[in-house]
Design a protein around this motif. Structure first.
Motif, PDB file in Angstrom:
ATOM      1  N   GLY A 688     -44.647 -16.490  -5.695  1.00 20.18           N
ATOM      2  CA  GLY A 688     -44.796 -15.434  -4.724  1.00 20.18           C
ATOM      3  C   GLY A 688     -46.080 -14.799  -4.955  1.00 20.18           C
ATOM      4  N   LYS A 689     -46.858 -14.846  -6.063  1.00 15.32           N
ATOM      5  CA  LYS A 689     -47.872 -14.091  -6.608  1.00 15.32           C
ATOM      6  C   LYS A 689     -48.983 -14.765  -5.694  1.00 15.32           C
ATOM      7  N   VAL A 690     -49.911 -13.685  -5.005  1.00 16.29           N
ATOM      8  CA  VAL A 690     -51.184 -14.229  -4.344  1.00 16.29           C
ATOM      9  C   VAL A 690     -52.497 -13.752  -5.257  1.00 16.29           C
ATOM     10  N   GLU A 691     -53.248 -14.898  -5.263  1.00 22.69           N
ATOM     11  CA  GLU A 691     -54.693 -14.520  -5.724  1.00 22.69           C
ATOM     12  C   GLU A 691     -55.906 -15.058  -5.111  1.00 22.69           C
ATOM     13  N   THR A 692     -56.906 -14.354  -5.374  1.00 21.04           N
ATOM     14  CA  THR A 692     -57.975 -14.515  -4.570  1.00 21.04           C
ATOM     15  C   THR A 692     -59.122 -15.281  -5.180  1.00 21.04           C
ATOM     16  N   LEU A 693     -59.775 -16.171  -4.602  1.00 18.81           N
ATOM     17  CA  LEU A 693     -60.952 -16.804  -5.506  1.00 18.81           C
ATOM     18  C   LEU A 693     -62.015 -16.319  -4.959  1.00 18.81           C
ATOM     19  N   THR A 712     -62.575 -20.983 -12.118  1.00 18.92           N
ATOM     20  CA  THR A 712     -61.546 -22.161 -12.254  1.00 18.92           C
ATOM     21  C   THR A 712     -60.243 -21.786 -12.401  1.00 18.92           C
ATOM     22  N   VAL A 713     -59.204 -22.114 -11.671  1.00 19.90           N
ATOM     23  CA  VAL A 713     -57.828 -22.134 -11.413  1.00 19.90           C
ATOM     24  C   VAL A 713     -57.096 -23.401 -11.404  1.00 19.90           C
ATOM     25  N   ARG A 714     -55.749 -23.467 -11.662  1.00 15.99           N
ATOM     26  CA  ARG A 714     -55.010 -24.626 -11.726  1.00 15.99           C
ATOM     27  C   ARG A 714     -54.072 -24.596 -10.681  1.00 15.99           C
ATOM     28  N   LEU A 715     -53.714 -25.350  -9.738  1.00 16.40           N
ATOM     29  CA  LEU A 715     -52.801 -25.510  -8.727  1.00 16.40           C
ATOM     30  C   LEU A 715     -51.437 -26.051  -9.264  1.00 16.40           C
ATOM     31  N   ARG A 716     -50.676 -25.523  -9.314  1.00 19.08           N
ATOM     32  CA  ARG A 716     -49.327 -25.930 -10.006  1.00 19.08           C
ATOM     33  C   ARG A 716     -48.277 -26.332  -8.579  1.00 19.08           C
ATOM     34  N   LEU A 717     -47.241 -27.082  -9.183  1.00 15.42           N
ATOM     35  CA  LEU A 717     -46.309 -27.538  -7.897  1.00 15.42           C
ATOM     36  C   LEU A 717     -45.832 -26.259  -7.069  1.00 15.42           C
ATOM     37  N   GLY A 718     -45.888 -26.530  -5.718  1.00 15.23           N
ATOM     38  CA  GLY A 718     -45.455 -25.514  -4.830  1.00 15.23           C
ATOM     39  C   GLY A 718     -46.745 -24.541  -4.495  1.00 15.23           C
ATOM     40  N   ASP A 719     -47.558 -24.421  -5.074  1.00 14.85           N
ATOM     41  CA  ASP A 719     -48.693 -23.655  -4.911  1.00 14.85           C
ATOM     42  C   ASP A 719     -49.469 -23.893  -3.452  1.00 14.85           C
TER      43      ASP A 719
END
Length: 804
Positions: A688-693, A712-719
């Motif tokens: 449920g958390k929202v991040e901005t690039l 750099t970010v990592r996309l996890r399952l369900g993102d």
């Protein structure tokens, strides 16, 4: 075969219109309806002339009833020609007539029949007037307006007062009077509703320009002038009357004050005077009223002071037994008193009339006073009694005063001012305070005689000056009419020249020139017609150029569509969708997917400044630069720096690009990105958390040699990762009551994605676009919209059929 010009052709250079265009399709009932109108108008005119030029009497009433009845019969027959429920309305009118026949001729029976007639004419649609030509409808409007005014004014001022003389008639004479009134009211209703209907349907198409200009001048200039003159006369007469009414009120107030100050003042009023005293009894007696005993008892008790300050000497006007008295009451020491009174009679009122230079009447102000009053003037009692009149004063009293209803228009008196003063009523031992009206009457002849009287040289000088001014204004009006005719002639001749030339242009002669001396709008119109041929040629060339431009735009649109991805990349474990919706045929938004040999995926989105072809060209330049600089071993920040330098050198300084680029490593979900002034993409975590690039630098094409940082970010399952342009967040709608347009905004975008985060990437994309469309209420799209959605599928994530 070419037609040879002949003298006849040159003479008739204006080609006649076809007969089927010039002929008016007249109704077969046109002449019949017109004859009916002429009969009704003639009857109305005869009724008016009958009153103006024939002596009053029973014969005049009989002739009025016969002529007005015949005119009313024709009007009823005419309006029933083209209407529904004819039998019902015939029975309706017959019922009103029978009611009048079987009612007693007491002067009041006509009221109900008039209501029947009014309802009949009120609920007519007057479709019969559609059978008349436009010209005849205009004539009917003028005739009807004139007839209605004459029937209303002449008979309201003189005619119906004549009929009222016969209101006490019985038998045949009473029936004649009732029918005359009903027929006159019926004619008024017919003309009123006719002119009301024609007013909203009349057209002056049959008139040429010159008469139309004359009518316009009449309505704009002459009619307001007449209204101003009439209003000025009304204000003059009203002001004159009210000033004299104030004078009359002050005159009665002055008499009351003098009566209180001087005990001998009352003796000079009239012959009916009395004076009583407690010490000497009757001091002076001419006629002692019977009510003085009760009056003295009430005065001694002090009842008269309940509404006023108690004074030693009191004077007041008293209404008792239908007579008005000026009474003076004085209290002495102990039980001493004195009472004096003078009757306000015709002699006093005649004095008031001579002072005011007009007839004066004392009238009851309220109907409640009528029970205390009676009519004093014997001459008035010969006519129809008016129980509100108490006393009448004449400027010039004759032995036998004529009935005002038999006088001519110039000699007939009318009310032009009213004032009031307070008096007391002593009735059955009780005191009441009330007001009595001073009504002033005069006639037009009396006003003119006074103004032109040699006894009043100042008024005579004023009238001479007014007559001279009127003559001067008439001269100015004549000059204005002359210049108006000259101006009208100039307008109509110019219109004819323009019409002649337009006919030639319509025949294909584009070299025709219109030459008129006018320097007004008609001259401008002629110049416009002269430029018409060239404008047609230019219009054709512009049409060809516009068609060529549309083809070029279509080609550019097809090329731009080829520059954008035609299919979405397929990565195991990921759902990726993207779309771009231009606001015009070609747009400035851009998105792209670039696959590398090692399995990574480059994702780019950009928004070029501006719209249309310039933005599309810059977008194609950006796409070429991206593909030229994208190397597998090159750092993403270095790629963006090279692209920026290339754009700075190859574009104008006012053109720039907001750009975002990322590289997705599908093996571990690592996403490395650079944001060059673009809307920060939104990363929605599965929890449920929202991040901005936001990591990056300045937008592209603005300044050279800029340094960009990567994030750099990592996309996890369900993102879910959402990349978008400002066409989404800045989609606006104008709300009522709001000063500025309300934008869709980033917060609504976040809420929309959160509500659909468990759906597929394509469903999320559709939900965003539908939400924006609903918010803008289907308004015109002002900016390009580009949207890319990337979702890493989890164990419970639904997959779209196309992504399986």
């Amino acid at each position: 075969m070419k037609k040879t010009a002949t003298p006849e052709n040159k003479k008739n250079d204006i080609l006649p219109l076809p007969e089927d265009m010039r002929k008016i399709n007249e109704s077969p009932l046109n002449d019949r309806v017109w004859r009916f109108i002429l009969l009704i108008g003639a009857g109305s005119l005869l009724v008016v002339l009958l009153r103006l030029f024939f002596k009053s009497g029973p014969v005049s009433i009989l002739m009025t009833a016969m002529i007005s009845g015949a005119a009313l019969f024709v009007s009823v027959k005419m309006v029933l020609m083209d209407g529904a429920l004819k039998k019902f309305w015939i029975i309706w009118l017959a019922g009103g007539a029978l009611f009048l026949i079987f009612s007693a001729p007491d002067g009041k029976a006509w009221n109900t029949t008039v209501v029947f007639t009014a309802i009949f004419f009120m609920f007519r649609r007057y479709k019969v007037y559609r059978h008349l030509t436009s010209r005849r409808r205009a004539v009917v409007f003028l005739v009807g307006l004139t007839a209605f005014i004459l029937l209303t004014v002449v008979w309201a001022i003189s005619g119906e007062t004549l009929l009222n003389k016969f209101h006490e008639m019985r038998g045949f004479s009473g029936y004649i009077w009732n029918y005359a009134v009903v027929f006159l009211w019926g004619l008024r209703f017919f003309w009123f509703f006719s002119i009301f209907t024609l007013f909203f349907s009349i057209r002056l198409h049959f008139l040429k320009i010159r008469p139309k200009l004359a009518v316009t001048t009449l309505l704009i200039c002459v009619v307001p002038l007449i209204l101003v003159v009439v209003m000025g006369l009304v204000i003059l007469v009203t002001t004159l009357g009210e000033s004299r009414a104030v004078h009359a009120r002050m005159l009665f107030a002055d008499w009351k004050e003098k009566a209180a100050e001087d005990s001998t003042f009352l003796k000079s009023f009239s012959q009916k005077f009395f004076s009583l005293s407690s010490q000497s009894g009757i001091l002076e007696k001419k006629e002692i009223p019977e009510w003085t005993t009760n009056l003295i008892a009430s005065l001694q008790s002090g009842d008269v002071y309940k509404d006023t300050e108690e004074k030693k000497t009191l004077s007041f006007f008293l209404l008792y037994g239908g007579e008005i008295w000026l009474v003076r009451w004085e209290r002495g020491s102990g039980s001493n008193w004195s009472l004096a009174g003078n009757h306000i009679d015709e002699r006093v009122m005649d004095r008031v009339s001579r002072i005011l230079r007009c007839d004066a009447e004392l009238r009851s102000a309220f109907t409640g006073m009528i029970s205390y009053t009676s009519v004093i003037d014997e001459d008035m009692s010969e006519a129809k009694p008016d129980s509100s009149i108490i006393l009448v004063g004449r400027l010039k009293r004759e032995k036998k005063e004529p009935d005002s209803r038999d006088l001519s228009f110039w000699r007939r008196p009318f009310y032009f001012g009213v004032g009031q003063f307070q008096l007391k009523i002593f009735h059955e031992g009780k005191w009441e305070n009330t007001n009595i009206l001073i009504a002033l009457r005069t006639s037009l002849k009396q006003i003119l005689n006074e103004m032109f009287s040699e006894k009043n040289p100042l008024s005579l000088m004023v009238m001479v000056a007014l007559v001279a001014l009127a003559g001067f204004l008439f001269l100015l009006e004549a000059l204005a009419l002359y210049f108006g005719l000259r101006i009208t002639g100039g307008i109509t001749s110019a219109v004819k020249s323009i019409h002649r030339a337009t006919r030639r242009i319509a025949e294909g002669d584009l070299d025709i020139k219109i030459e008129i001396p006018n320097e007004d709008e008609l001259g401008d119109l002629a110049a416009s017609f002269n430029a018409m041929a060239a404008a047609v040629k230019r219009g054709r060339e512009q049409a060809v150029a516009r068609e060529r431009l549309e083809r070029d735009l279509k080609t550019a649109q097809e090329i731009q569509e080829k520059l954008l991805p035609h299919s979405m990349p397929t990565l195991p474990g990921y759902e990726i969708v993207g779309t771009s919706i231009p606001s015009r045929m070609v747009g400035g938004d851009y998105f792209d997917f670039i696959e590398t040999a090692d399995g990574r995926l480059g994702i780019a989105i950009a928004d070029v400044s501006g719209k249309g072809i310039p933005a599309a060209l810059l977008m194609s330049n950006l796409q070429a630069s991206l593909h030229a600089q994208f190397f597998e071993k090159e750092k993403i920040s270095r790629i963006v720096e090279k692209m920026n330098n290339l754009l700075v050198r190859s574009t104008d300084s006012h053109m720039f690009v907001t750009f975002f680029m990322g590289i997705l490593d599908r093996s571990d979900g690592t996403f490395q990105s650079v944001n060059a002034g673009h809307n920060p993409p939104l990363l929605f975590r599965a929890e449920g958390k929202v991040e901005t690039l936001t990591g990056g630098g300045l937008l592209l094409g603005f300044m050279a040699d800029q340094t960009y940082e990567h994030q750099t970010v990592r996309l996890r399952l369900g993102d879910v990762l959402v990349l978008y342009t400002d066409g989404i967040t800045e989609a606006a709608v104008k709300k009522e009551g709001e000063k500025y347009d309300l934008m869709y905004g980033e917060e609504r975008l976040i809420q929309t994605v959160k509500k659909n985060a468990n759906h597929s990437a394509r469903d999320i994309q559709s939900a965003i676009l539908d939400s924006v469309s609903r918010y803008t209420e289907e308004n015109i799209q002002e900016d390009d919209i580009t949207l890319v959605v990337i979702k890493r599928k989890g164990l419970s994530s639904p997959s779209h059929p196309k992504n399986k």
